[in-house]
Design a protein around this motif. Structure first.
Motif, PDB file in Angstrom:
ATOM      1  N   VAL A   1       0.873   5.195   5.209  1.00 17.45           N
ATOM      2  CA  VAL A   1      -0.803   4.368   4.618  1.00 17.45           C
ATOM      3  C   VAL A   1      -1.458   3.832   5.860  1.00 17.45           C
ATOM      4  O   VAL A   1       0.333   2.648   6.080  1.00 17.45           O
ATOM      5  CB  VAL A   1      -0.397   4.006   3.444  1.00 17.45           C
TER       6      VAL A   1
ATOM      7  N   TRP B   1       0.970   3.986  -2.730  1.00 19.69           N
ATOM      8  CA  TRP B   1       0.753   5.054  -2.389  1.00 19.69           C
ATOM      9  C   TRP B   1       1.833   6.466  -2.812  1.00 19.69           C
ATOM     10  O   TRP B   1       1.404   7.533  -3.141  1.00 19.69           O
ATOM     11  CB  TRP B   1       0.257   5.219  -1.409  1.00 19.69           C
TER      12      TRP B   1
ATOM     13  N   SER C   1       0.801  -1.356  -0.130  1.00 23.24           N
ATOM     14  CA  SER C   1      -0.028   0.072   0.201  1.00 23.24           C
ATOM     15  C   SER C   1       0.854   1.171  -0.152  1.00 23.24           C
ATOM     16  O   SER C   1       0.623   2.978  -1.074  1.00 23.24           O
ATOM     17  CB  SER C   1      -1.043   0.278   1.316  1.00 23.24           C
ATOM     18  N   THR C   2       1.535   0.919   0.692  1.00 23.51           N
ATOM     19  CA  THR C   2       2.389   2.360   0.784  1.00 23.51           C
ATOM     20  C   THR C   2       3.556   2.784  -0.706  1.00 23.51           C
ATOM     21  O   THR C   2       3.658   3.474  -0.760  1.00 23.51           O
ATOM     22  CB  THR C   2       4.177   2.134   1.377  1.00 23.51           C
TER      23      THR C   2
END
Length: 230
Positions: free
Chosen positions: A89, A78, A74-75
């Motif tokens: 995140v 993003w 997810s990081t």
């Protein structure tokens, strides 16, 4: 050595001391609905153990790599969209939705397997096999694995996959033990003169309460065994 002891104590805790059904009272629907015959109860227990193991593995992976604060996937996504952002995140708010989808997918795999290779068992389960999707014991185990504080092992950090699998398999086996014992008792109750007002669910709930009290006798065994082994 300490790691091996922790694993043994965690397994013992999940099966007997912190039994999902008899201590936390989760998974009561199949526990009462599919505990009329030992063979059917054992089959349901094995199905739940299989589902809870798959669901726990996938839930741990999603939590570790996608949902937890600062998770790598997810990081990375993003930062690809917002290269200059330094925000952390955190998608942990989505864990309930993700876990439910994971459990539903695992149940579908079990249902297809049982239907193909064990048709009589599939027919005997009836509606209770797809209802494993709503078995709160599985969701409870996934939430426990995804939290930072765990039963049986003192930890301030999330578990690794090894501990997660031990807890999931132990929880499933604990469910199997509970529902099989319950089925054996209910088979004997069919031959007993149970008062009419207590027949069916009434006497089953009384037996479940007595079993829960009996399993309370295991409280503290893990601590004593831990001191002995260490």
């Amino acid at each position: 050595m300490d790691t091996l002891v922790d694993v043994l104590l965690l397994a013992l805790s999940a099966v007997l001391i912190n039994n999902l059904v008899l201590k936390y009272f989760v998974g009561i629907c199949p526990f009462l609905g599919v505990s009329r015959r030992v063979d059917m109860a054992f089959g349901m227990g094995m199905a739940v153990t299989f589902v809870i193991t798959i669901a726990a593995t996938l839930s741990w992976a999603f939590t570790e790599f996608v949902l937890r604060p600062g998770a790598p996937i997810s990081t990375a996504v993003w930062q690809a969209v917002n290269p200059d952002s330094t925000a952390i995140v955190d998608l942990s708010m989505l864990k309930y939705i993700v876990y439910i989808f994971v459990i539903a997918g695992s149940v579908q795999l079990v249902e297809m397997y049982v239907r193909k290779f064990f048709p009589p068992l599939y027919k005997s389960f009836g509606v209770f096999l797809p209802l494993i999707t709503t078995n709160c014991a599985i969701l409870f185990a996934c939430l426990m694995i995804g939290s930072a504080k765990h039963i049986g092992v003192d930890a301030t950090e999330p578990w690794g996959l090894g501990y997660a699998l031990v807890y999931a398999i132990g929880g499933g086996l604990g469910f199997t033990v509970a529902i099989s014992i319950m089925a054996g008792i209910r088979e004997e109750l069919d031959l007993c003169d149970v008062p009419k007002c207590l027949k069916g669910v009434g006497i089953a709930l009384i037996v479940a309460g007595i079993l829960s009290l009996a399993f309370m006798g295991f409280t503290g065994v893990d601590k004593g065994l831990g001191k002995l082994l260490r």
